[in-house]
Design a protein around this motif. Structure first.
Motif, PDB file in Angstrom:
ATOM      1  N   ALA A   1       0.807  -1.225   0.000  1.00 15.30           N
ATOM      2  CA  ALA A   1       0.000   0.000   0.000  1.00 15.30           C
ATOM      3  C   ALA A   1       0.835   1.268   0.000  1.00 15.30           C
ATOM      4  CB  ALA A   1      -0.931   0.010   1.219  1.00 15.30           C
ATOM      5  N   CYS A   2       2.068   1.214   0.507  1.00 22.55           N
ATOM      6  CA  CYS A   2       2.850   2.436   0.685  1.00 22.55           C
ATOM      7  C   CYS A   2       3.525   2.862  -0.611  1.00 22.55           C
ATOM      8  CB  CYS A   2       3.902   2.241   1.781  1.00 22.55           C
ATOM      9  SG  CYS A   2       3.207   2.171   3.443  1.00 22.55           S
ATOM     10  N   GLU A   3       3.515   4.162  -0.827  1.00 15.94           N
ATOM     11  CA  GLU A   3       4.124   4.744  -2.018  1.00 15.94           C
ATOM     12  C   GLU A   3       5.644   4.578  -2.003  1.00 15.94           C
ATOM     13  OE1 GLU A   3       4.684   6.709  -5.492  1.00 15.94           O
ATOM     14  OE2 GLU A   3       2.787   6.043  -4.638  1.00 15.94           O
TER      15      GLU A   3
ATOM     16  N   ALA B   1      -2.303   7.521   5.257  1.00 11.86           N
ATOM     17  CA  ALA B   1      -2.993   7.407   3.970  1.00 11.86           C
ATOM     18  C   ALA B   1      -2.884   6.001   3.408  1.00 11.86           C
ATOM     19  CB  ALA B   1      -2.419   8.424   2.985  1.00 11.86           C
ATOM     20  N   ALA B   2      -1.719   5.372   3.554  1.00 13.72           N
ATOM     21  CA  ALA B   2      -1.542   4.010   3.044  1.00 13.72           C
ATOM     22  C   ALA B   2      -2.388   3.011   3.827  1.00 13.72           C
ATOM     23  CB  ALA B   2      -0.065   3.617   3.106  1.00 13.72           C
ATOM     24  N   ALA B   3      -2.443   3.180   5.150  1.00 13.49           N
ATOM     25  CA  ALA B   3      -3.275   2.282   5.967  1.00 13.49           C
ATOM     26  C   ALA B   3      -4.737   2.409   5.582  1.00 13.49           C
ATOM     27  CB  ALA B   3      -3.074   2.610   7.444  1.00 13.49           C
ATOM     28  N   CYS B   4      -5.198   3.630   5.325  1.00 10.97           N
ATOM     29  CA  CYS B   4      -6.582   3.829   4.900  1.00 10.97           C
ATOM     30  C   CYS B   4      -6.815   3.266   3.504  1.00 10.97           C
ATOM     31  CB  CYS B   4      -6.935   5.308   4.945  1.00 10.97           C
ATOM     32  SG  CYS B   4      -7.049   6.002   6.615  1.00 10.97           S
ATOM     33  N   ALA B   5      -5.849   3.488   2.595  1.00  8.02           N
ATOM     34  CA  ALA B   5      -6.001   2.992   1.229  1.00  8.02           C
ATOM     35  C   ALA B   5      -6.074   1.472   1.188  1.00  8.02           C
ATOM     36  CB  ALA B   5      -4.841   3.488   0.371  1.00  8.02           C
TER      37      ALA B   5
END
Length: 616
Positions: A294-296, A457-461
């Protein structure tokens, strides 16, 4: 997942713009549009983002009021950014003027990357999406890898891919007359001698204003950690909501029992529907792969594990948005760099006591004594150093030693002093005089937009949720800038939030944070330890780190100090996971060749790229 991308170019397209958006579209069909100046793609819900195409003006806009942006552009041009508010990221292409504008909001809550490829300007909210364009390339940046390990995140203006640039908070990129210009349309300006009578009421007013902006959302959800900022947020959310607030807390074994109890008490006082979960080392092992995907960029914050489990609970309950109190600590003097503003306690002691007793004992008779004497000497020397010197000396990479940690060939591709130099530059460029406000600005320019916000943001995505960060609303940020430095030092933040909590009748809460015990879990859980050993063994084969360093880290340093060295192991595991996802084998020097001239890249203001790297 969601995002935006596209390009500004009059040349034939190198690929369909929807192919560029595939990395963040999540299987959905993105909305696409184009004209003679370029093309854009957007993958997001209609309530979150807009695609505007009228009279030769093409805007892909993450945020609200895209029509207002169109009017401001026609009237004020690039100066329109200064008149915008809220959280946004957008790309604007004006075919009639032959101009383009990229911008992010004042806290860069939504990232936007760009790169010049010949006479084309490429942009995307994801570095992976940008790298999919044939003109961008996929060479990794050795300097970015080093910066990630030094700063625990890839700070701007670069990214993990060589040649890419990321817009800084309050920055825009204006393409006009065949050249690009980076413009800092906003910087935080601090008030050093404010004479406010009731700062807690200003905080309540600003936070209420931030929450009113999203009042139309139903079924609010909040990640609640039991701290003062989260408790205040829960109270205000519940007070203004038509439906009961849903709150979620995540604890870490027996060490997180106190935090869960505080969160439970805050939820009970606020009247929210509360759920909590205690995670174990096995849960952390399961979460690692989800975060890597998930992380950019490599995730340097182990707290993302708790964020992920809170987001999963919210999704199970049918929520679409998850609020978080992230940003409060950084704005009000409780962030990672808060210690830089603290006064030297040693110098408060009477001069006679220091000069006649302590210093002769520690630096004279006991100068060569190890153990407690050595630790006290180190603490005193560190406390008397300037703030930036203290920051540098506390960095674990300096303690490890660069030559002992990294492969020599890898070190030749980068400048080990560059991250510290950029931090020093950010420190002195802050529009502030007091160390308290300079430390806050250091967090707002780097740690917050590059490490904390991307982790949330990654955890939510990963759970198909949209993150909501009320403390980064413009009203709250402006209030923090007006706040006098004394409210951001020592017990000042504690008193400020305690007064605000009393004002709204909420339960009093602690400010201490619960840290994921990753290093201790590595010592006690065989599965997590095996995962870490395998991951770091693979990383050792990439010619970045010395295998001797990794063996020493796992065999000796980790058992001696699981808390600090466990953080290093986490960052190395996330780096290896990201490299494996990107299918990178290692680094070698790119053969020397004459680079084609990049037309239209003048006045971009970016420093020269570090050495480009290709997979070995």
């Amino acid at each position: 997942m969601s995002g935006l991308c596209g390009w500004v170019s009059t040349e034939p397209a190198a690929l369909p713009v929807e192919d560029m958006a595939a990395s963040f579209a999540g299987g959905r069909t993105p909305r696409c549009a184009g004209h003679g100046l370029g093309a854009v793609a957007l993958a997001a819900g209609p309530e979150e983002a807009s695609l505007y195409h009228q009279d030769g003006l093409l805007i892909v806009h993450w945020g609200e009021r895209v029509e207002a942006l169109a009017r401001l552009w026609r009237t004020h041009g690039a100066r329109a950014c200064a008149a915008l508010s809220g959280h946004f990221a957008f790309a604007l292409l004006d075919e009639r003027r032959g101009e383009a504008l990229l911008a992010v909001d004042r806290c860069a809550t939504r990232p936007l990357y760009w790169q010049m490829a010949g006479r084309s300007l490429l942009f995307a909210s994801s570095s992976e999406a940008l790298a999919r364009h044939p003109g961008a390339g996929r060479e990794l940046d050795a300097q970015a890898v080093f910066d990630y390990l030094y700063l625990h995140a890839v700070h701007g203006p670069g990214s993990m891919f060589a040649g890419q640039r990321r817009l800084a908070p309050g920055e825009c990129l204006h393409l006009h007359g065949g050249r690009v210009e980076r413009i800092r349309y906003w910087r935080m300006r601090y008030t050093e001698h404010a004479a406010e009578q009731a700062p807690h009421t200003e905080l309540l007013d600003a936070l209420s204003c931030a929450l009113d902006a999203g009042a139309e959302r139903t079924g609010a959800a909040l990640m609640l950690g039991g701290g003062a900022a989260g408790t205040l947020l829960a109270t205000l959310l519940q007070r203004g909501a038509a439906d009961p607030l849903r709150s979620y807390a995540v604890g870490f074994g027996s060490g997180g029992a106190g935090m869960l109890a505080r969160a439970r008490a805050a939820a009970r006082k606020a009247g929210s529907r509360h759920r909590e979960q205690t995670i174990t080392a096995g849960d952390a092992a399961d979460a690692i792969d989800a975060l890597i995907q998930a992380c950019e960029a490599p995730c340097g914050d182990p707290g993302a594990v708790a964020m992920l489990f809170a987001a999963r609970m919210a999704r199970e309950d049918g929520c679409t948005h998850l609020h978080g109190a992230f940003g409060a600590a950084q704005l009000f003097g409780r962030g990672r760099y808060a210690g830089l503003a603290r006064t030297n306690r040693y110098e408060r002691l009477p001069a006679a006591l220091r000069q006649l007793a302590i210093e002769p004992l520690l630096f004279g008779l006991g100068a060569r004594l190890p153990g407690t004497f050595e630790r006290v000497r180190t603490r005193i020397e560190l406390s008397m150093a300037p703030p930036l010197a203290r920051l540098r000396r506390r960095n674990p990479l300096l303690a490890y030693g660069w030559a002992a940690m990294f492969e020599p060939d890898f070190l030749e591709l980068l400048d080990p002093e560059l991250p510290a130099a950029r931090q020093e530059e950010a420190w002195w460029l802050a529009q502030a005089r007091s160390p308290a406000n300079r430390a806050i600005d250091l967090s707002l320019q780097g740690d917050l937009p590059c490490r904390i916000v991307p982790a949330f943001a990654a955890a939510c995505a990963a759970s198909n949720l949209e993150p909501v960060l009320p403390f980064l609303d413009d009203a709250v940020v402006a209030m923090a800038a007006r706040l006098a430095p004394r409210h951001k030092l020592g017990r000042g933040p504690r008193r400020l939030f305690a007064q605000a909590l009393r004002e709204v009748g909420a339960a009093q809460a602690a400010h201490s944070a619960c840290v994921l015990p990753f290093g201790h879990w590595l010592q006690s859980d065989a599965r997590l330890r095996a995962l870490a050993y395998d991951s770091l063994s693979d990383l050792a084969g990439r010619r970045i780190l010395r295998r001797e360093f990794i063996d020493l880290l796992l065999a000796r340093r980790l058992p001696e100090d699981p808390a600090s060295h466990g953080q290093t192991v986490w960052r190395l595991m996330m780096l290896e996971g990201w490299l494996a996802r990107a299918r990178r084998d290692g680094f070698r020097r790119q053969p020397e060749q004459r680079q084609p001239e990049q037309r239209g890249a003048g006045r971009c203001g970016a420093e020269p790229d570090s050495a480009a790297l290709v997979a070995g």
